[in-house]
Write an enzyme that holds these catalytic residues in place. Structure first.
Site, PDB file in Angstrom:
ATOM      1  N   THR A   1      10.231   2.292  -5.968  1.00  0.00           N
ATOM      2  CA  THR A   1       9.593   1.042  -5.623  1.00  0.00           C
ATOM      3  C   THR A   1      10.282   0.070  -4.718  1.00  0.00           C
ATOM      4  O   THR A   1      11.484   0.131  -4.492  1.00  0.00           O
ATOM      5  CB  THR A   1       9.170   0.304  -6.893  1.00  0.00           C
ATOM      6  OG1 THR A   1       7.926  -0.255  -6.670  1.00  0.00           O
ATOM      7  CG2 THR A   1      10.132  -0.699  -7.338  1.00  0.00           C
TER       8      THR A   1
ATOM      9  N   GLY B   1       7.408   0.635   3.517  1.00  0.00           N
ATOM     10  CA  GLY B   1       6.788   1.928   3.255  1.00  0.00           C
ATOM     11  C   GLY B   1       6.881   2.886   4.429  1.00  0.00           C
ATOM     12  O   GLY B   1       6.912   4.099   4.250  1.00  0.00           O
TER      13      GLY B   1
ATOM     14  N   CYS C   1      11.149   3.609   4.094  1.00  0.00           N
ATOM     15  CA  CYS C   1      11.734   4.104   2.844  1.00  0.00           C
ATOM     16  C   CYS C   1      10.853   5.198   2.237  1.00  0.00           C
ATOM     17  O   CYS C   1       9.679   4.966   1.958  1.00  0.00           O
ATOM     18  CB  CYS C   1      11.890   2.945   1.852  1.00  0.00           C
ATOM     19  SG  CYS C   1      12.509   3.469   0.244  1.00  0.00           S
TER      20      CYS C   1
ATOM     21  N   THR D   1       8.948   4.391  -1.121  1.00  0.00           N
ATOM     22  CA  THR D   1       7.996   3.282  -1.111  1.00  0.00           C
ATOM     23  C   THR D   1       6.722   3.751  -0.426  1.00  0.00           C
ATOM     24  O   THR D   1       6.782   4.340   0.650  1.00  0.00           O
ATOM     25  CB  THR D   1       8.588   2.072  -0.350  1.00  0.00           C
ATOM     26  OG1 THR D   1       9.807   1.677  -0.990  1.00  0.00           O
ATOM     27  CG2 THR D   1       7.632   0.902  -0.324  1.00  0.00           C
TER      28      THR D   1
END
EC number: 3.4.25.2
Length: 185
Positions: free
Chosen positions: A13, A167, A170, A173
């Protein structure tokens, strides 16, 4: 891989909080990864606490985070309308309690007046620039949000765009964004 977990490390996350224009927005992505596998893409890691007056988001081991969220709820009942005090008391317990000391998670919490990051090291940090982020993509989201704070974008737009950028960079994510908003002081 650890000796206790044959699947490898749980990565999970990105959570960001943005405070701008009379709003405080907390946003998180929905991905939970175990090793190199995406286990879930629509996890809800941002939620309301304390009758909806506090928003909280977590990164790290899910069971540990839920334990900490439950403990924070108890502290908020003990110290109503005092998020800072509740957070400090939770951080003290987290650092000194033999069981809690081993929990692997971080939390962001916010109410109308304050945003805080709470860590297992006993840290309770208040951001100075209206935004803070945690988790595997936290640095990317934080940098993106800081760059967007001087634009005409709203707090929600900044939080959403910062998570999109995280996102894109990573691998832990995703783009499944959950947002919670409060009116700020």
């Amino acid at each position: 891989m650890s000796e206790h977990n044959p699947y490898g490390t749980m990565h999970a996350t990105t959570i960001i909080t943005v405070r701008k224009g009379g709003k405080v927005v907390m946003a998180g992505d929905g991905q939970v990864s175990l090793g190199q596998t995406v286990m879930k893409g629509n996890a809800r890691k941002v939620r309301r606490l304390s009758k909806g007056d506090v928003i909280a988001g977590f990164a790290g081991a899910t069971a540990d985070a839920f334990t900490l969220l439950e403990r924070l709820e108890v502290k908020l009942e003990q110290y109503p309308d005092q998020l800072m005090r509740a957070a400090v008391e939770l951080a003290k317990d987290w650092r000194t309690n033999k069981y809690l000391r081993n929990l692997e998670a971080m939390m962001l919490v916010a109410d109308r007046s304050v945003t805080l990051a709470i860590t297992g090291n006993g840290d309770v940090l208040e951001p100075e620039h209206g935004t803070i982020a945690i988790g595997s993509g936290g640095n990317y989201a934080f940098a993106a949000a800081r760059a967007l704070m001087d634009t005409d974008r709203s707090a929600e737009e900044i939080a959403r765009r910062a998570l999109e950028i995280a996102g894109d960079i990573c691998v832990y994510t995703n783009h499944n964004v959950v947002l919670e908003t409060l009116d700020a002081e």
